[in-house]
Design a protein around this motif. Structure first.
Motif, PDB file in Angstrom:
ATOM      1  N   PRO A  51     -51.280 -23.009  40.686  1.00  0.00           N
ATOM      2  CA  PRO A  51     -50.267 -23.862  40.632  1.00  0.00           C
ATOM      3  C   PRO A  51     -49.721 -23.768  39.150  1.00  0.00           C
ATOM      4  O   PRO A  51     -50.105 -23.620  38.149  1.00  0.00           O
ATOM      5  CB  PRO A  51     -50.815 -25.502  41.028  1.00  0.00           C
ATOM      6  N   PHE A  52     -48.189 -24.067  39.222  1.00  0.00           N
ATOM      7  CA  PHE A  52     -47.630 -24.116  38.271  1.00  0.00           C
ATOM      8  C   PHE A  52     -46.549 -25.171  38.047  1.00  0.00           C
ATOM      9  O   PHE A  52     -45.925 -25.709  39.072  1.00  0.00           O
ATOM     10  CB  PHE A  52     -46.775 -22.970  37.749  1.00  0.00           C
ATOM     11  N   THR A  53     -46.335 -25.968  36.973  1.00  0.00           N
ATOM     12  CA  THR A  53     -45.320 -27.176  36.937  1.00  0.00           C
ATOM     13  C   THR A  53     -43.852 -26.734  37.054  1.00  0.00           C
ATOM     14  O   THR A  53     -43.640 -25.664  36.181  1.00  0.00           O
ATOM     15  CB  THR A  53     -45.529 -28.313  36.027  1.00  0.00           C
ATOM     16  N   HIS A  54     -43.210 -26.956  37.674  1.00  0.00           N
ATOM     17  CA  HIS A  54     -41.640 -26.740  37.586  1.00  0.00           C
ATOM     18  C   HIS A  54     -40.782 -27.796  38.142  1.00  0.00           C
ATOM     19  O   HIS A  54     -41.018 -28.846  38.849  1.00  0.00           O
ATOM     20  CB  HIS A  54     -41.521 -25.489  38.545  1.00  0.00           C
ATOM     21  N   TYR A  71     -49.766 -31.229  46.777  1.00  0.00           N
ATOM     22  CA  TYR A  71     -48.602 -31.376  45.942  1.00  0.00           C
ATOM     23  C   TYR A  71     -48.864 -32.492  44.952  1.00  0.00           C
ATOM     24  O   TYR A  71     -49.596 -33.802  45.350  1.00  0.00           O
ATOM     25  CB  TYR A  71     -47.598 -31.803  47.008  1.00  0.00           C
ATOM     26  N   HIS A  94     -40.661 -33.221  37.946  1.00  0.00           N
ATOM     27  CA  HIS A  94     -41.693 -32.174  37.994  1.00  0.00           C
ATOM     28  C   HIS A  94     -42.688 -32.262  38.930  1.00  0.00           C
ATOM     29  O   HIS A  94     -43.136 -33.322  39.353  1.00  0.00           O
ATOM     30  CB  HIS A  94     -42.362 -32.153  36.578  1.00  0.00           C
ATOM     31  N   HIS A  95     -42.995 -31.017  39.570  1.00  0.00           N
ATOM     32  CA  HIS A  95     -43.926 -30.841  40.463  1.00  0.00           C
ATOM     33  C   HIS A  95     -44.752 -29.607  40.615  1.00  0.00           C
ATOM     34  O   HIS A  95     -44.430 -28.818  39.929  1.00  0.00           O
ATOM     35  CB  HIS A  95     -43.365 -31.236  41.889  1.00  0.00           C
ATOM     36  N   ARG A  96     -45.807 -29.342  41.406  1.00  0.00           N
ATOM     37  CA  ARG A  96     -46.400 -28.355  41.458  1.00  0.00           C
ATOM     38  C   ARG A  96     -47.252 -28.447  42.951  1.00  0.00           C
ATOM     39  O   ARG A  96     -47.597 -29.325  43.487  1.00  0.00           O
ATOM     40  CB  ARG A  96     -47.459 -27.847  40.338  1.00  0.00           C
ATOM     41  N   ARG A  98     -50.466 -26.431  45.448  1.00  0.00           N
ATOM     42  CA  ARG A  98     -51.423 -25.372  45.322  1.00  0.00           C
ATOM     43  C   ARG A  98     -52.184 -25.332  46.750  1.00  0.00           C
ATOM     44  O   ARG A  98     -52.180 -26.401  47.293  1.00  0.00           O
ATOM     45  CB  ARG A  98     -52.579 -25.754  44.226  1.00  0.00           C
ATOM     46  N   ARG A 122     -39.550 -23.485  35.230  1.00  0.00           N
ATOM     47  CA  ARG A 122     -40.945 -23.718  35.018  1.00  0.00           C
ATOM     48  C   ARG A 122     -41.241 -24.827  33.610  1.00  0.00           C
ATOM     49  O   ARG A 122     -40.105 -24.740  32.714  1.00  0.00           O
ATOM     50  CB  ARG A 122     -41.686 -22.533  34.555  1.00  0.00           C
TER      51      ARG A 122
END
Length: 124
Positions: A51-54, A71, A94-96, A98, A122
């Motif tokens: 996962p990456f925060t964006h 989420y 901001h969210h991510r 997986r 990002r």
């Protein structure tokens, strides 16, 4: 990801810097709201996709099509969504996401965003 893992005729592109994450842009259109557009994308997550925060320059409306996705949305409790579940990520939050399953998970992401801005930014 093999060609057998996705529907016929769909050729996803890898998301830069996010191994195991694939996107297929389905449509992009101007809206009747000045300066806004809608972008609809199919996003595929392999089980090992990190996962990456964006964030996005507008709202993201999500429907999980396959599998289970977790989420994490800033200011909200973490939630796991399964096929058929939907949620909305507010403008600029901001969210991510997986994949929490053993197979590919897929979401349909519909963005209502400011035209001319990067669709995804990002957060390091």
């Amino acid at each position: 990801m093999s060609g057998e893992d996705r529907p016929r005729g769909i050729s996803p592109t890898a998301v830069e810097g996010a191994p195991g994450l694939w996107r297929v842009d389905l449509q992009r259109h101007d809206l009747s709201i000045p300066g806004r557009e809608v972008v609809q994308t199919r996003v595929e997550f392999t089980p090992d996709s990190p996962p990456f925060t964006h964030f996005h320059p507008g709202e993201e409306i999500i429907c999980v099509l396959q599998g289970s996705l977790e989420y994490t949305i800033e200011g909200q409790p973490t939630v796991v969504c399964h096929a058929g579940d939907a949620l909305t990520v507010p403008y600029g939050v901001h969210h991510r996401a997986r994949n929490v399953g053993d197979d590919i998970a897929v979401e349909l992401a519909t963005y209502v965003v400011e035209k001319g801005k990067p669709l995804l930014t990002r957060v390091e």
